[in-house]
Scaffold this motif. Structure first.
Motif, short mmCIF file in Angstrom:
data_model
loop_
_atom_site.label_atom_id
_atom_site.label_comp_id
_atom_site.label_asym_id
_atom_site.label_seq_id
_atom_site.Cartn_x
_atom_site.Cartn_y
_atom_site.Cartn_z
N UNK A 91 0.83 -1.21 0.00
CA UNK A 91 0.00 0.00 0.00
C UNK A 91 0.87 1.26 0.00
N UNK A 92 1.94 1.23 0.75
CA UNK A 92 2.86 2.37 0.76
C UNK A 92 3.48 2.56 -0.63
N UNK A 93 3.91 1.46 -1.23
CA UNK A 93 4.53 1.52 -2.55
C UNK A 93 3.56 2.03 -3.60
N UNK A 94 2.35 1.52 -3.62
CA UNK A 94 1.36 1.95 -4.62
C UNK A 94 1.01 3.43 -4.43
N UNK A 95 0.85 3.87 -3.20
CA UNK A 95 0.57 5.29 -2.95
C UNK A 95 1.72 6.15 -3.45
N UNK A 96 2.94 5.72 -3.18
CA UNK A 96 4.10 6.47 -3.64
C UNK A 96 4.23 6.48 -5.14
N UNK A 101 4.38 9.01 -10.10
CA UNK A 101 4.07 8.83 -11.51
C UNK A 101 2.97 9.73 -12.04
N UNK A 102 2.06 10.15 -11.16
CA UNK A 102 0.90 10.90 -11.64
C UNK A 102 0.87 12.36 -11.20
N UNK A 103 1.54 12.69 -10.11
CA UNK A 103 1.47 14.05 -9.58
C UNK A 103 2.79 14.81 -9.80
N UNK A 104 3.89 14.21 -9.37
CA UNK A 104 5.18 14.91 -9.43
C UNK A 104 5.66 15.28 -10.83
N UNK A 105 5.35 14.53 -11.88
CA UNK A 105 5.84 14.97 -13.20
C UNK A 105 5.36 16.36 -13.61
N UNK A 106 4.29 16.86 -12.99
CA UNK A 106 3.81 18.20 -13.32
C UNK A 106 4.59 19.30 -12.61
N UNK A 107 5.35 18.93 -11.55
CA UNK A 107 6.08 19.95 -10.80
C UNK A 107 7.58 19.69 -10.73
N UNK A 108 8.00 18.46 -10.94
CA UNK A 108 9.42 18.10 -10.82
C UNK A 108 9.90 17.43 -12.09
N UNK A 109 11.21 17.36 -12.23
CA UNK A 109 11.78 16.61 -13.35
C UNK A 109 13.19 16.16 -12.98
N UNK A 111 16.48 14.58 -11.66
CA UNK A 111 16.88 13.85 -10.47
C UNK A 111 15.90 13.99 -9.32
N UNK A 112 15.16 15.08 -9.26
CA UNK A 112 14.15 15.21 -8.20
C UNK A 112 13.10 14.11 -8.33
N UNK A 113 12.70 13.83 -9.54
CA UNK A 113 11.73 12.77 -9.79
C UNK A 113 12.34 11.39 -9.53
N UNK A 114 13.56 11.20 -9.96
CA UNK A 114 14.24 9.92 -9.74
C UNK A 114 14.43 9.67 -8.24
N UNK A 115 14.90 10.67 -7.52
CA UNK A 115 15.11 10.50 -6.08
C UNK A 115 13.80 10.30 -5.33
N UNK A 116 12.73 10.91 -5.81
CA UNK A 116 11.43 10.68 -5.19
C UNK A 116 11.00 9.23 -5.39
N UNK A 117 11.24 8.68 -6.57
CA UNK A 117 10.90 7.28 -6.84
C UNK A 117 11.74 6.35 -5.97
N UNK A 121 10.50 3.66 -2.87
CA UNK A 121 10.91 2.26 -2.77
C UNK A 121 11.57 1.99 -1.42
N UNK A 122 12.45 2.89 -1.00
CA UNK A 122 13.15 2.73 0.28
C UNK A 122 12.14 2.78 1.44
N UNK A 123 11.19 3.70 1.39
CA UNK A 123 10.18 3.79 2.45
C UNK A 123 9.34 2.52 2.50
N UNK A 124 8.96 2.00 1.34
CA UNK A 124 8.17 0.76 1.31
C UNK A 124 8.96 -0.40 1.91
N UNK A 125 10.25 -0.47 1.62
CA UNK A 125 11.09 -1.54 2.19
C UNK A 125 11.24 -1.35 3.71
N UNK A 126 11.38 -0.11 4.14
CA UNK A 126 11.45 0.15 5.59
C UNK A 126 10.15 -0.28 6.28
N UNK A 127 9.02 -0.02 5.64
CA UNK A 127 7.74 -0.47 6.20
C UNK A 127 7.70 -1.99 6.24
N UNK A 128 8.11 -2.63 5.15
CA UNK A 128 8.11 -4.09 5.08
C UNK A 128 8.91 -4.70 6.24
#
Length: 141
Positions: A91-96, A101-109, A111-117, A121-128
């Protein structure tokens, strides 16, 4: 402490050791070069390789110290804990992914987008692994 709990702690620690400094560095000094920025790629590669070395070495060390426990198949409790941890992390991964994928491309591009992605992934693994440790510590699923 159960073998699978030790693996969860090892995974949490390796993620923290590898990626907390990475995200601190990129937040203090965000990449400014256009893609492909090989300096930023090297920094990310260093974090990923650090995590792989820590995980690989930790797994080998734990298997050598506890060979019988390492070979023991997962019981019903282990499977239930793994199922709960993966479900919550999903659920964390899908929300992220929706955010990145759907919100940040309109405001970021770039490495900001890459680091957000990567952060998602890191947050989802920490939750796991955090949920796994929490369930093992509490003794419940």
């Amino acid at each position: 402490m159960a073998f699978r709990e030790k693996i969860a702690w090892l995974s949490l620690g390796s993620i923290a050791i590898a990626f907390i400094p990475y995200f601190i560095w990129v937040s203090i000094s965000p990449p400014t070069n256009p893609l492909p920025d090989f300096d930023s790629m090297r920094l990310f590669a260093a974090a990923a390789v650090t995590q792989m070395i820590l995980l690989g070495g930790g797994h080998i060390w734990l298997r050598m110290r506890m060979p019988d426990e390492a070979r023991t198949p997962a019981d019903e409790r282990d499977r239930a804990i793994a199922h709960r941890a993966v479900a919550l992390a999903y659920y964390v991964l899908i929300s992220g992914v929706i955010l990145v994928g759907c919100v940040l491309p309109f405001t970021k591009n770039g490495w900001a987008l890459i680091n957000a992605a990567v952060a998602v992934i890191v947050i989802a693994e920490l939750v796991h692994y955090g949920v796994s440790v929490w369930c093992y510590r509490r003794g419940t699923v």
